[in-house]
Design an enzyme around this catalytic site. Structure first.
Site, PDB file in Angstrom:
ATOM      1  N   CYS A   1      -9.254  -2.262   2.880  1.00  0.00           N
ATOM      2  CA  CYS A   1      -8.376  -2.558   3.009  1.00  0.00           C
ATOM      3  C   CYS A   1      -8.259  -3.941   3.703  1.00  0.00           C
ATOM      4  O   CYS A   1      -9.086  -4.033   4.558  1.00  0.00           O
ATOM      5  CB  CYS A   1      -7.103  -1.441   3.885  1.00  0.00           C
ATOM      6  SG  CYS A   1      -5.639  -3.409   4.132  1.00  0.00           S
ATOM      7  N   THR A   2      -8.206  -5.107   3.205  1.00  0.00           N
ATOM      8  CA  THR A   2      -8.537  -6.032   3.362  1.00  0.00           C
ATOM      9  C   THR A   2      -7.878  -6.500   4.788  1.00  0.00           C
ATOM     10  O   THR A   2      -8.939  -7.251   5.618  1.00  0.00           O
ATOM     11  CB  THR A   2      -8.195  -7.085   2.834  1.00  0.00           C
ATOM     12  OG1 THR A   2      -7.340  -7.579   1.945  1.00  0.00           O
ATOM     13  CG2 THR A   2      -9.235  -6.633   1.433  1.00  0.00           C
TER      14      THR A   2
ATOM     15  N   GLY B   1       1.010  -1.224  -0.242  1.00  0.00           N
ATOM     16  CA  GLY B   1      -0.497   0.193   0.427  1.00  0.00           C
ATOM     17  C   GLY B   1       0.726   1.286  -0.198  1.00  0.00           C
ATOM     18  O   GLY B   1       0.347   2.138  -0.371  1.00  0.00           O
TER      19      GLY B   1
ATOM     20  N   CYS C   1      -7.485  -7.811  -2.080  1.00  0.00           N
ATOM     21  CA  CYS C   1      -6.938  -6.786  -1.743  1.00  0.00           C
ATOM     22  C   CYS C   1      -6.993  -5.678  -2.993  1.00  0.00           C
ATOM     23  O   CYS C   1      -7.302  -5.764  -4.411  1.00  0.00           O
ATOM     24  CB  CYS C   1      -5.170  -6.520  -2.317  1.00  0.00           C
ATOM     25  SG  CYS C   1      -3.858  -5.345  -2.162  1.00  0.00           S
ATOM     26  N   ASN C   2      -7.588  -4.568  -1.927  1.00  0.00           N
ATOM     27  CA  ASN C   2      -8.039  -3.243  -2.505  1.00  0.00           C
ATOM     28  C   ASN C   2      -6.482  -2.618  -3.361  1.00  0.00           C
ATOM     29  O   ASN C   2      -7.560  -2.375  -4.654  1.00  0.00           O
ATOM     30  CB  ASN C   2      -8.693  -1.804  -1.199  1.00  0.00           C
ATOM     31  CG  ASN C   2     -10.197  -2.591  -0.816  1.00  0.00           C
ATOM     32  OD1 ASN C   2     -10.801  -2.243  -1.158  1.00  0.00           O
ATOM     33  ND2 ASN C   2      -9.796  -3.657   0.261  1.00  0.00           N
TER      34      ASN C   2
HETATM   35  N1  DGL Z   1      -4.610  -5.914   2.200  1.00  0.00           N
HETATM   36  C1  DGL Z   1      -4.902  -4.905   1.100  1.00  0.00           C
HETATM   37  C2  DGL Z   1      -5.471  -3.833   0.570  1.00  0.00           C
HETATM   38  O1  DGL Z   1      -7.069  -4.066   0.418  1.00  0.00           O
HETATM   39  C3  DGL Z   1      -2.729  -3.843   0.478  1.00  0.00           C
HETATM   40  C4  DGL Z   1      -1.818  -4.164   1.896  1.00  0.00           C
HETATM   41  C5  DGL Z   1      -1.171  -3.413   1.694  1.00  0.00           C
HETATM   42  O2  DGL Z   1      -0.291  -4.368   1.570  1.00  0.00           O
HETATM   43  O3  DGL Z   1      -0.139  -2.355   1.949  1.00  0.00           O
HETATM   44  O4  DGL Z   1      -5.580  -2.621   0.342  1.00  0.00           O
END
Ligand code: DGL
Length: 271
Positions: free
Chosen positions: A186-187, A41, A72-73
């Protein structure tokens, strides 16, 4: 039946996997955590695109996936259009911050979106906001460091960062100008919703996309006649670019008991 691939930069996508396993108990899933390359991110689009391509390629080659959920967003906003163009025969379901349901649910018209810096800076998020915010006031809160703290099981850092970002997201309440709805964009964040909740009134509404994505995945598989049969075993395989024992421990910690692995993890797949 071949498995559905699910990937995230790390353990965050487990929050989506739990919803997928609840909605589709007979499907086989292979969950790929790209932990050797996390977090995504705060690293920029080129990096996230390269990793998303590499992971998708591995899931196709090593596991013959019949569909992909980008859990993952950040990866969805940066790379899903390219993944779809490169793999036209593969159904791909992505995630984006749940602005539309949040705006519909909010009574005060003030919502906050907690997400990574990458997601909030993306053109896809700007378009989402343009389409769905309407008259609502939407406060973006980039939560730098929170993914890293969750990946590292760092309880003290999780506590500090949740307090900081909830202070930025508020003031909360049901009065004029107060935020009554928070989007977990964010997941990773649904995994620490109980900590975020400690810094907000109990009536604050949190919205994430896990259940909606699981339903969408069912629709997509059904339309293509790729749903697993009712008698199929619903096995879950864990894979990733990092330490598999750590991923197994994380899955045991974060997944609800009924969603936990029932298969032996695959060998580590190098990044
Ligand atoms: N879990 C991921 C998301 O939904 C991103 C996390 C990351 O690696 O920063 O954005």
């Amino acid at each position: 039946m071949n498995p559905v691939g699910v990937f995230d930069s790390g353990v965050g996508g487990l929050s989506v996997l739990a919803a997928l396993r609840a909605e589709l108990p007979h499907e086989r899933f292979v969950y790929f955590a790209d932990t050797a390359f996390a977090p995504y991110g705060e690293r920029g689009d080129a990096y996230v695109i390269e990793r998303s391509r590499a992971v998708t390629g591995q899931l196709i080659r090593e596991h013959g996936i019949k569909a992909l959920v980008v859990a993952c967003n950040t990866a969805t906003t940066a790379a899903i259009h390219l993944l779809r163009a490169e793999h036209p025969a593969l159904p791909i379901v992505g995630l984006e911050p749940a602005l539309k349901p949040a705006v519909a649910a909010s009574r005060t018209g003030h919502i906050a979106v907690l997400a990574t810096r990458g997601t909030l800076a993306s053109a896809k998020y700007a378009a989402l906001r343009e389409t769905f915010a309407g008259a609502a006031t939407v406060r973006p809160v980039p939560c730098d460091g929170l993914v890293k703290a969750i990946e590292g099981f760092d309880a003290a850092a999780i506590e500090t960062l949740c307090a900081r970002y909830m202070a930025e997201a508020g003031p909360f309440g049901t009065g004029a100008g107060e935020v009554d709805t928070v989007v977990l964009g964010c997941t990773h964040y649904p995994l620490v919703q109980h900590v975020l909740q400690r810094h907000a009134p109990s009536a604050l509404r949190f919205i994430d996309t896990g259940a909606a994505v699981a339903l969408q995945t069912r629709r997509v598989l059904s339309a293509l006649s790729r749903l697993a049969a009712d008698g199929d075993d619903g096995a879950l395989l864990l894979a990733g670019s990092g330490d598999l024992a750590a991923l197994e421990a994380a899955a045991a910690h974060w997944l609800p008991p009924q969603a936990r692995p029932i298969a032996v993890p695959a060998a580590t797949i190098p990044g």
